[in-house]
Design a protein around this motif. Structure first.
Motif, PDB file in Angstrom:
ATOM      1  N   PHE A   3      -3.250   7.975   0.248  1.00 38.82           N
ATOM      2  CA  PHE A   3      -3.005   7.003   1.300  1.00 38.82           C
ATOM      3  C   PHE A   3      -2.270   5.791   0.751  1.00 38.82           C
ATOM      4  N   GLU A   4      -1.487   5.161   1.620  1.00 39.40           N
ATOM      5  CA  GLU A   4      -0.743   3.965   1.217  1.00 39.40           C
ATOM      6  C   GLU A   4      -1.590   2.705   1.316  1.00 39.40           C
ATOM      7  N   THR A   5      -2.432   2.648   2.347  1.00 41.31           N
ATOM      8  CA  THR A   5      -3.046   1.363   2.690  1.00 41.31           C
ATOM      9  C   THR A   5      -4.557   1.370   2.664  1.00 41.31           C
ATOM     10  N   ILE A   6      -5.141   2.538   2.342  1.00 38.14           N
ATOM     11  CA  ILE A   6      -6.604   2.594   2.251  1.00 38.14           C
ATOM     12  C   ILE A   6      -6.983   3.429   1.031  1.00 38.14           C
ATOM     13  N   LEU A   7      -8.251   3.334   0.638  1.00 39.09           N
ATOM     14  CA  LEU A   7      -8.798   4.242  -0.376  1.00 39.09           C
ATOM     15  C   LEU A   7      -9.875   5.063   0.312  1.00 39.09           C
ATOM     16  N   LEU A   8      -9.945   6.335  -0.044  1.00 34.74           N
ATOM     17  CA  LEU A   8     -10.970   7.203   0.523  1.00 34.74           C
ATOM     18  C   LEU A   8     -11.767   7.811  -0.617  1.00 34.74           C
ATOM     19  N   GLU A   9     -13.075   7.576  -0.597  1.00 32.76           N
ATOM     20  CA  GLU A   9     -13.952   8.138  -1.636  1.00 32.76           C
ATOM     21  C   GLU A   9     -15.159   8.794  -0.988  1.00 32.76           C
ATOM     22  N   ARG A  10     -15.723   9.736  -1.714  1.00 26.10           N
ATOM     23  CA  ARG A  10     -16.973  10.344  -1.272  1.00 26.10           C
ATOM     24  C   ARG A  10     -18.039   9.981  -2.287  1.00 26.10           C
ATOM     25  N   LYS A  11     -19.090   9.297  -1.831  1.00 31.97           N
ATOM     26  CA  LYS A  11     -20.200   8.937  -2.734  1.00 31.97           C
ATOM     27  C   LYS A  11     -21.433   9.638  -2.207  1.00 31.97           C
ATOM     28  N   LEU A  19     -10.226  -0.594   3.070  1.00 25.44           N
ATOM     29  CA  LEU A  19      -8.921  -1.133   3.470  1.00 25.44           C
ATOM     30  C   LEU A  19      -8.291  -1.750   2.235  1.00 25.44           C
ATOM     31  N   ASN A  20      -7.020  -1.449   1.997  1.00 30.71           N
ATOM     32  CA  ASN A  20      -6.432  -1.809   0.713  1.00 30.71           C
ATOM     33  C   ASN A  20      -4.986  -2.307   0.848  1.00 30.71           C
ATOM     34  N   GLN A  31       0.613   1.491   9.610  1.00 30.54           N
ATOM     35  CA  GLN A  31       0.307   2.419   8.526  1.00 30.54           C
ATOM     36  C   GLN A  31      -1.200   2.470   8.262  1.00 30.54           C
ATOM     37  N   VAL A  32      -1.865   1.324   8.334  1.00 24.47           N
ATOM     38  CA  VAL A  32      -3.323   1.311   8.149  1.00 24.47           C
ATOM     39  C   VAL A  32      -3.968   2.203   9.209  1.00 24.47           C
ATOM     40  N   LEU A  33      -3.499   2.065  10.422  1.00 25.14           N
ATOM     41  CA  LEU A  33      -4.062   2.864  11.509  1.00 25.14           C
ATOM     42  C   LEU A  33      -3.829   4.358  11.265  1.00 25.14           C
ATOM     43  N   LYS A  34      -2.597   4.702  10.886  1.00 25.17           N
ATOM     44  CA  LYS A  34      -2.288   6.120  10.594  1.00 25.17           C
ATOM     45  C   LYS A  34      -3.195   6.644   9.499  1.00 25.17           C
ATOM     46  N   ASP A  35      -3.310   5.882   8.412  1.00 26.12           N
ATOM     47  CA  ASP A  35      -4.137   6.309   7.278  1.00 26.12           C
ATOM     48  C   ASP A  35      -5.597   6.458   7.708  1.00 26.12           C
ATOM     49  N   LEU A  36      -6.070   5.485   8.471  1.00 30.64           N
ATOM     50  CA  LEU A  36      -7.474   5.501   8.875  1.00 30.64           C
ATOM     51  C   LEU A  36      -7.783   6.718   9.742  1.00 30.64           C
ATOM     52  N   ILE A  37      -6.858   7.065  10.623  1.00 30.22           N
ATOM     53  CA  ILE A  37      -7.083   8.217  11.503  1.00 30.22           C
ATOM     54  C   ILE A  37      -7.176   9.501  10.675  1.00 30.22           C
ATOM     55  N   VAL A  38      -6.285   9.653   9.695  1.00 23.85           N
ATOM     56  CA  VAL A  38      -6.330  10.852   8.837  1.00 23.85           C
ATOM     57  C   VAL A  38      -7.652  10.886   8.063  1.00 23.85           C
ATOM     58  N   ALA A  39      -8.046   9.737   7.515  1.00 25.32           N
ATOM     59  CA  ALA A  39      -9.285   9.673   6.728  1.00 25.32           C
ATOM     60  C   ALA A  39     -10.502  10.003   7.599  1.00 25.32           C
ATOM     61  N   LEU A  40     -10.537   9.447   8.798  1.00 23.68           N
ATOM     62  CA  LEU A  40     -11.674   9.718   9.694  1.00 23.68           C
ATOM     63  C   LEU A  40     -11.719  11.190  10.068  1.00 23.68           C
ATOM     64  N   ASP A  41     -10.543  11.763  10.362  1.00 23.07           N
ATOM     65  CA  ASP A  41     -10.502  13.193  10.696  1.00 23.07           C
ATOM     66  C   ASP A  41     -11.051  14.014   9.534  1.00 23.07           C
ATOM     67  N   ARG A  89      -9.866   5.807  17.974  1.00 22.13           N
ATOM     68  CA  ARG A  89     -10.379   6.875  17.106  1.00 22.13           C
ATOM     69  C   ARG A  89     -11.606   6.417  16.329  1.00 22.13           C
ATOM     70  N   LEU A  90     -11.595   5.176  15.871  1.00 17.62           N
ATOM     71  CA  LEU A  90     -12.739   4.655  15.119  1.00 17.62           C
ATOM     72  C   LEU A  90     -13.957   4.521  16.031  1.00 17.62           C
ATOM     73  N   ALA A  91     -13.734   3.948  17.214  1.00 17.47           N
ATOM     74  CA  ALA A  91     -14.850   3.748  18.140  1.00 17.47           C
ATOM     75  C   ALA A  91     -15.450   5.079  18.573  1.00 17.47           C
ATOM     76  N   SER A  92     -14.625   6.133  18.593  1.00 16.92           N
ATOM     77  CA  SER A  92     -15.144   7.414  19.088  1.00 16.92           C
ATOM     78  C   SER A  92     -15.555   8.356  17.963  1.00 16.92           C
ATOM     79  N   ALA A  93     -15.666   7.839  16.737  1.00 15.19           N
ATOM     80  CA  ALA A  93     -16.164   8.677  15.636  1.00 15.19           C
ATOM     81  C   ALA A  93     -17.535   9.217  16.034  1.00 15.19           C
ATOM     82  N   ARG A  94     -17.803  10.472  15.717  1.00 14.71           N
ATOM     83  CA  ARG A  94     -19.086  11.059  16.112  1.00 14.71           C
ATOM     84  C   ARG A  94     -20.140  10.880  15.029  1.00 14.71           C
ATOM     85  N   LYS A  95     -19.711  10.808  13.764  1.00 18.36           N
ATOM     86  CA  LYS A  95     -20.674  10.536  12.701  1.00 18.36           C
ATOM     87  C   LYS A  95     -20.955   9.037  12.641  1.00 18.36           C
ATOM     88  N   PRO A  96     -22.167   8.654  12.198  1.00 20.25           N
ATOM     89  CA  PRO A  96     -22.496   7.227  12.128  1.00 20.25           C
ATOM     90  C   PRO A  96     -21.547   6.453  11.201  1.00 20.25           C
TER      91      PRO A  96
END
Ligand code: HXC
Length: 257
Positions: A3-11, A19-20, A31-41, A89-96
């Protein structure tokens, strides 16, 4: 994915989206929005993930929508691109989802924090809806979610004056659920995430759906919805496991599917 504008990690079972865009105080551009949508998916499709933390830097969760990107745009640009609608997309995420906020959460930053299910604030957090100082109003749900979170008095105060409140005032107003020392913010968010992720994932998803329903419906319809969904949980292995474990005085072993 890179991603260009965020970091995605699994802990463990918690997905962490950071957000980065440090030079712009994490201002939210397309771009943040695009990245966030891919990460959430990705996180929502990943059966190893039971909760999602959204965070920023020490200095800023996000200082708002990107003013430099918006500044030259016309009404037609905004209308035809349905500007900001992708944030649904963020508001409608199904996971907490858990927002872990340190530093500035202004404008769109405050609005996306409010889209999360749980809002944890560092003692350094600052919240506000300063859009009026730019000649506009909140555009990612702030006028609605802030009002529902803190009531008319505070919401009008913030939206009309653009003033910023600190973590203490935000907690008193009911905007955030807890304040933690800045140095412990991410650990605490991960703990909350792990706790949630240790429960039955389908039940946690239903629980947030039921709470969110309260914002969309009347009391009697909301209660009817809750009761029907409550009944339906007796079709799950997790209800059997959870209640059997209690009766047998042992820890439950829930489904994380
Ligand atoms: C674009 C931003 C930005 C933003 C900060 N920056 N906020 N860029 N959009 N929202 C950039 C600055 O331009 C600067 O880059 C760098 O980040 C550091 O910011 P400074 O202002 O130098 O830092 P500081 O003096 O510490 O002040 C921090 C701040 C201030 C108080 C948070 O940056 C600020 O007021 N930002 C705007 C906050 C705001 O109004 N947000 C709401 C946006 S509207 P350069 O390269 O220039 O030095 C919104 C909803 C829109 O979110 C809905 C309506 C349609």
């Amino acid at each position: 994915t890179d991603f260009e504008t965020i970091l995605l990690e699994r802990k463990g079972r918690v997905g962490v989206i950071t957000l980065n865009r440090p030079k712009a105080l994490n201002a939210l551009n397309s771009q943040v929005l695009k990245d966030l949508i891919v990460a959430l998916d990705e996180l929502e499709a990943d059966s190893g993930i039971g909760a999602i933390v959204l965070t920023g830097s020490e200095r800023a969760f996000a200082a708002g929508a990107d003013i430099k990107e918006m500044q030259p745009q016309s009404y037609m640009d905004m209308f035809m691109s349905d500007f900001f609608s992708g944030w649904d997309r963020l508001a409608s995420a199904r996971k907490p989802t858990i927002a872990a906020v340190a530093g500035y959460a202004l404008g769109g930053g405050c609005e996306i924090a409010m889209m999360c299910d749980i809002l944890l604030a560092a003692d350094t957090a600052k919240f506000g809806q300063p859009e009026i100082t730019l000649g506009v109003i909140p555009g990612i749900g702030g006028s609605q979610r802030l009002t529902r979170a803190v009531g008319k008095a505070k919401a009008m105060d913030l939206v009309l004056t653009g003033r910023t409140i600190d973590a203490e005032e935000a907690e008193r107003a009911g905007l955030v659920s807890r304040i933690v020392p800045a140095a412990e913010l991410l650990d605490e968010a991960l703990k909350v995430g792990e706790k949630i992720a240790s429960m039955s994932l389908p039940v946690a998803m239903v629980a947030k759906e039921a709470v969110n329903r309260s914002f969309e419906t009347t009391l009697s319809e909301g209660i009817r919805f809750e009761r029907r969904v409550f009944h339906s949980l007796f079709a799950t292995e997790d209800q059997t496991e959870g209640m059997t474990a209690f009766v047998e005085k042992r820890k439950p072993n829930f489904n994380h599917r």
